[in-house]
Design a protein around this motif. Structure first.
Motif, PDB file in Angstrom:
ATOM      1  N   ARG A  98     -42.707  19.289  21.351  1.00  0.00           N
ATOM      2  CA  ARG A  98     -42.072  20.118  22.395  1.00  0.00           C
ATOM      3  C   ARG A  98     -40.855  20.893  21.900  1.00  0.00           C
ATOM      4  NH1 ARG A  98     -39.035  15.087  25.277  1.00  0.00           N
ATOM      5  NH2 ARG A  98     -39.203  13.753  23.462  1.00  0.00           N
ATOM      6  N   PRO A 132     -36.901  12.929  19.069  1.00  0.00           N
ATOM      7  CA  PRO A 132     -37.645  11.916  18.315  1.00  0.00           C
ATOM      8  C   PRO A 132     -39.149  12.089  18.526  1.00  0.00           C
ATOM      9  CG  PRO A 132     -35.972  10.905  19.741  1.00  0.00           C
ATOM     10  CD  PRO A 132     -36.021  12.349  20.088  1.00  0.00           C
ATOM     11  N   SER A 133     -39.927  11.810  17.476  1.00  0.00           N
ATOM     12  CA  SER A 133     -41.374  11.999  17.573  1.00  0.00           C
ATOM     13  C   SER A 133     -42.105  10.741  17.127  1.00  0.00           C
ATOM     14  CB  SER A 133     -41.796  13.182  16.700  1.00  0.00           C
ATOM     15  OG  SER A 133     -41.409  12.950  15.361  1.00  0.00           O
ATOM     16  N   LEU A 134     -43.347  10.651  17.540  1.00  0.00           N
ATOM     17  CA  LEU A 134     -44.170   9.495  17.183  1.00  0.00           C
ATOM     18  C   LEU A 134     -44.318   9.361  15.669  1.00  0.00           C
ATOM     19  CD1 LEU A 134     -46.203   7.221  17.824  1.00  0.00           C
ATOM     20  CD2 LEU A 134     -47.943   8.982  18.120  1.00  0.00           C
ATOM     21  N   GLY A 182     -39.060   6.406  26.098  1.00  0.00           N
ATOM     22  CA  GLY A 182     -37.886   6.298  26.969  1.00  0.00           C
ATOM     23  C   GLY A 182     -38.144   5.769  28.363  1.00  0.00           C
ATOM     24  N   ILE A 230     -41.090   4.669  18.444  1.00  0.00           N
ATOM     25  CA  ILE A 230     -41.999   4.981  19.555  1.00  0.00           C
ATOM     26  C   ILE A 230     -41.216   4.937  20.870  1.00  0.00           C
ATOM     27  CG2 ILE A 230     -44.035   4.171  20.826  1.00  0.00           C
ATOM     28  CD1 ILE A 230     -45.182   3.255  18.107  1.00  0.00           C
ATOM     29  N   ARG A 290     -44.716   8.378  34.917  1.00  0.00           N
ATOM     30  CA  ARG A 290     -43.314   7.999  34.991  1.00  0.00           C
ATOM     31  C   ARG A 290     -42.675   8.319  36.338  1.00  0.00           C
ATOM     32  NH1 ARG A 290     -38.489   5.532  34.171  1.00  0.00           N
ATOM     33  NH2 ARG A 290     -37.184   6.408  32.540  1.00  0.00           N
ATOM     34  N   ASN A 306     -38.076   5.530  21.307  1.00  0.00           N
ATOM     35  CA  ASN A 306     -37.200   6.699  21.398  1.00  0.00           C
ATOM     36  C   ASN A 306     -37.957   7.953  21.802  1.00  0.00           C
ATOM     37  OD1 ASN A 306     -34.762   5.522  20.988  1.00  0.00           O
ATOM     38  ND2 ASN A 306     -34.621   6.019  18.808  1.00  0.00           N
ATOM     39  N   ALA A 307     -39.254   8.019  21.440  1.00  0.00           N
ATOM     40  CA  ALA A 307     -40.043   9.173  21.857  1.00  0.00           C
ATOM     41  C   ALA A 307     -40.542   9.009  23.294  1.00  0.00           C
ATOM     42  CB  ALA A 307     -41.231   9.366  20.915  1.00  0.00           C
ATOM     43  N   ILE A 356     -47.474   9.782  26.374  1.00  0.00           N
ATOM     44  CA  ILE A 356     -46.328  10.678  26.390  1.00  0.00           C
ATOM     45  C   ILE A 356     -45.742  10.939  24.994  1.00  0.00           C
ATOM     46  CG2 ILE A 356     -44.664   8.802  26.820  1.00  0.00           C
ATOM     47  CD1 ILE A 356     -44.434  12.106  28.621  1.00  0.00           C
ATOM     48  N   VAL A 357     -45.816   9.958  24.094  1.00  0.00           N
ATOM     49  CA  VAL A 357     -45.083  10.088  22.831  1.00  0.00           C
ATOM     50  C   VAL A 357     -45.735  11.055  21.845  1.00  0.00           C
ATOM     51  CG1 VAL A 357     -44.089   7.783  22.999  1.00  0.00           C
ATOM     52  CG2 VAL A 357     -46.211   8.109  21.726  1.00  0.00           C
TER      53      VAL A 357
END
Lengths: 367, 460
Positions: free
Chosen positions: B258, B314-316, A21, A16, B48, A18-19, B253-254
């Motif tokens: 994309r 990377p993805s959730l 940041g 999580i 962010r 890493n997705a 966000i995760v």
């Protein structure tokens, strides 16, 4: 919790991260995790030991409980870190000392002190033991220099060997393939250790107690580390005095060993009390309860060594000196014995983790 | 609970900036955040960065971003829907935003940290919006703002151009409040399923709410009912492609998907419907959100081969994977023959770039719709798929305000003691489109103005 469950939870949480940041400015963990997208066991052990438990990433997390993702990076990594201490203990049979530290450390400390006190009671005639001693060689009238070296040197030798083997095993697991070790990387890692860059939270400090920023824990850790180094320096200068100059302890108040040792002892005591107080007061959410015993026992041990050393200094010219010397030597003996089976091991693993980061950083900036 | 001079409704960026600003001018302030403490802060929790004007280089960005450039970006992105007076205020006063936040204890992340994406136009919050919220709540509390969690403000009564009273309700209490002034900073209604359904019909059932579940739109709707003037369009929403397996609310966000250029996107019938390589600008996220809303069942699948999967960020959740495309189709509930035929047709149409040309220059020939960039054949098993749905972030529907952020009335005039800031009035500045970091900037700039104006009104 079995080992693989702690690893699985750390992996789930860091995927999580890493997705997301968002926390990459707080410390080195998040950029390092991004370079390790597969997050295998070695990666997770490295990241867990790189984590300084500063907690900013917990209080600043949009996915921390009560969010259903239940992300708690400091707790997950504390568990994985704790498991890695147990897994790398040498010999493996003694890893139980780490796991049951809250019991083992006080028992060993008491046992070692009892041993030393018993020894001087049996070996030293009461009229010597309970007389006020002064002048060169006063300590050795209680216990000979040879006996002291034997009592300190043997356990210390064993501990150095055990820690060395643990670190070698750890290094082989977590090192980065193909990245060369350079003096520059070693320099960068040493600087990170001495300034505790990863406990600055990227500038504002860390969430030591709650979601407010503070530099208290970093400063207390500095007091502890530098106090420890000063005490070590005191021992080294005293040894040099003894061997090279033929001067026998106790040394005068304004001599290098006494000044270094006094300052070191005071810093260590303050550091230990302060860090224990923080453990007491801090929000328990971002920590792992099973590691509490290990942390507190080590702080207790450091405090014991420092305070008995200071007491010996204060009362060294009174009739209490003989017993105080035995008590202090007993605590030092326990400290030496427990080195590879106490929180002390974090120093080596953390140093290697920082060195690996410095090596990878050097490799990235060369590209 | 005391009767405050200024009542702030909401608990995100705009609410905190308003509460702190009003309190600094001496007003007594009550901030009513509907969420419990652990989920406080609205969609600021997931934010962010903020967009700021700066005429020279600063430690927070990689170059200057002058007023006219910001103005023109805003104009183009929103298709000229900004109220020019408010837009000028936004652009000009955005320059003070980071200093103001830093002064309120918010840590910002300098570019020298070396770990940020290069950004000339936006400044990054160290640790993101949740860290900022912690700092702002601490500052508000230290200044003496009374903060209430878990209670709802509702039923505002407006008569003769004044807000006369509102109802405050939580588990233990229900009482009428009659503050001298109030600031509405409680966002839109994108978390309210009934409200979405009323405007979007069945399509809304396929939406995932990316943000706070507390954006009920209760105050917005009540104000519009009581004669406040609406801006924007309730049928327009900022949608991005998110993983269809995400939770119904608050995934943040995760959940974004994309990497469309790495594969092909098919609908529930296994057919491609858009050029996956066509969009490279930052607006590409929102483009796919809208396309998914137009798909049957509001669902589509990004199909990758092993190479594409390696290239994906990377993805959730890991993608759904299978050794063959037919098995993957079966796992997705798509007709295997149809997906296999789509893939075969696509692979046959792909052409490698000319020697020496850009590697991304793979394209399809004689395929409808075409894939104009990155059209590599998908041939390396295992195959994988990300199921995608439109993720709603906010709606372009709010209340109109004047330059002092007073809420305007439909038949002219303003509500003299009711102010609005943040996403509830953001459609004054963007009737469509988006620029990264704009929402936070709107919150800071107009939150401060609303708080100061409310305090002045309460004191005068």
């Amino acid at each position: 919790m079995p080992v693989d469950e702690s690893l699985a939870e750390s992996r789930r949480v860091l995927e999580i991260c890493n997705a997301c940041g968002y926390c990459n400015g707080f410390c080195d963990v998040f950029e390092s995790a991004e370079r390790r997208p597969t997050l295998n066991e070695a990666d997770l052990v490295h990241l867990a030991n790189l984590c300084h438990a500063c907690r900013n990433c917990f209080h600043g997390c949009q996915y921390a409980p009560p969010h259903p993702f239940l992300v708690n990076v400091p707790r997950s990594l504390a568990r994985t870190r704790y498991r890695s201490y147990l897994a790398h203990a040498w010999p493996a049979a003694l890893s139980g000392l780490l796991a049951r530290q809250a019991l083992a450390a006080p028992l060993i400390a008491l046992g070692a002190i009892a041993l030393l006190v018993g020894l001087v009671l049996v070996l030293v005639p009461p009229e010597v033991l309970f007389a006020s001693q002064a002048g060169a060689g006063a300590f050795y009238r209680i216990l000979s220099w040879e006996a002291m070296v034997l009592l300190g040197g043997l356990p210390l030798g064993w501990s150095v060997l055990a820690i060395g083997l643990s670190l070698r095993q750890y290094w082989r697991l977590t090192r980065t393939e193909g990245a060369p070790l350079s003096t520059r990387a070693i320099g960068a890692a040493l600087r990170d250790i001495l300034v505790l860059r990863n406990l600055r939270g990227g500038g504002p400090g860390c969430n030591d107690l709650d979601d407010r920023f503070s530099h208290a824990r970093r400063r207390l850790h500095h007091a502890m580390l530098h106090g420890f180094l000063l005490s070590f320096a005191a021992t080294v200068t005293a040894t040099l005095y003894h061997h090279l100059l033929g001067w026998e302890a106790p040394y005068p108040l304004l001599s290098a060993p006494v000044l270094l040792g006094t300052l070191g002892g005071i810093l260590m005591s303050l550091g230990a009390v302060g860090l224990a107080w923080m453990k007491w007061r801090a929000d328990p959410e971002p920590s792992a309860p099973e590691t509490r015993g290990l942390d507190l026992a080590f702080l207790g041990l450091l405090f014991l060594v420092a305070v008995t050393g200071l007491a010996l200094l204060v009362w060294r010219e009174t009739a209490a000196m003989g017993l105080l010397l035995a008590i202090h030597l007993g605590s030092v003996l326990a400290f030496f014995l427990l080195l590879p089976y106490s929180k002390f091991v974090h120093a080596g693993y953390r140093a290697i983790a920082l060195l690996i980061e410095a090596i990878e950083h050097a490799a990235v900036s060369r590209q | 609970m005391t009767e405050p001079d200024v009542l702030v409704i909401g608990g995100g960026t705009a609410a905190l900036c308003a509460a702190i600003s009003a309190r600094r001018l001496g007003a007594s302030v009550l901030l009513a955040e509907q969420a419990p403490k652990g989920l406080r802060g609205g969609n600021t929790r997931h934010s962010r960065n903020l967009r700021i004007r700066h005429e020279s280089l600063t430690p927070l960005s990689s170059g200057p971003y002058p007023e006219e450039e910001f103005w023109s970006d805003l104009w183009h992105a929103t298709g000229g829907t900004s109220d020019p007076t408010l837009a000028r205020i936004l652009v000009q006063r955005s320059a003070e935003a980071t200093d103001w936040l830093a002064n309120a204890g918010v840590p910002l992340q300098p570019t020298s940290s070396g770990v940020l994406p290069p950004s000339r136009k936006t400044a990054f919050l160290l640790g993101g919006g949740t860290t900022m919220l912690n700092a702002l709540y601490a500052t508000a509390k230290r200044l003496g703002v009374e903060i209430r969690y878990g209670g709802e403000v509702r039923d505002p009564r407006i008569a003769n151009g004044r807000l006369e009273r509102l109802l405050y309700q939580d588990a233990g209490t229900a009482r009428t409040l009659a503050p001298r002034a109030a600031v509405a900073c409680c966002g839109g209604g994108q978390a309210n399923r009934d409200w979405l359904r009323a405007h979007w019909g069945e399509t809304a059932d396929g939406f995932i709410n990316r943000g706070t579940p507390f954006a009920s739109g209760e105050i917005l709707e009540a104000l519009l009912r009581q004669g406040a003037r609406a801006v924007g369009d309730p049928k327009r929403a900022y949608l991005v492609a998110v993983d269809a397996r995400s939770p119904a609310d608050d995934g943040g966000i995760v959940t974004r998907i994309r990497c469309m250029p790495e594969g092909i996107v098919v609908d529930a019938n296994g057919r491609r419907f858009r050029d996956e390589g066509g969009d490279t600008a930052s607006t590409r996220y929102a483009i796919w959100g809208q396309r998914l809303a137009d798909c049957p069942g509001q669902i589509a699948y990004l199909i990758l081969d092993a190479r594409g999967r390696r290239a994906a960020p990377p993805s959730l959740y890991p993608p759904i994977a299978a050794e063959t495309i037919e098995r993957l189709a079966a796992r997705l509930g798509i007709d295997p023959g149809s997906l296999a035929a789509t893939l075969a047709g696509y692979n046959a149409a792909t052409r490698a770039p000319d020697a020496g040309a850009d590697e991304a220059d793979w394209r399809t020939f004689d395929l409808d719709p075409p894939k104009s960039r990155q059209a590599r054949p998908l041939i390396e098993p295992p195959f994988a798929a990300y199921p995608m749905r439109p993720g709603i972030t906010f709606t372009y529907h709010g209340v109109a305000v004047d330059a002092q952020t007073r809420v305007r009335l439909r038949d002219g005039g303003v509500i003299e003691n009711l102010f609005a800031a943040g996403m509830i009035m953001a459609p004054n500045l963007m009737g469509r489109g988006y620029l990264s970091g704009l929402a936070l900037t709107i919150g800071v700039v107009f939150g401060r103005i609303a708080g100061e104006e409310a305090a002045r009104h309460a004191g005068g």
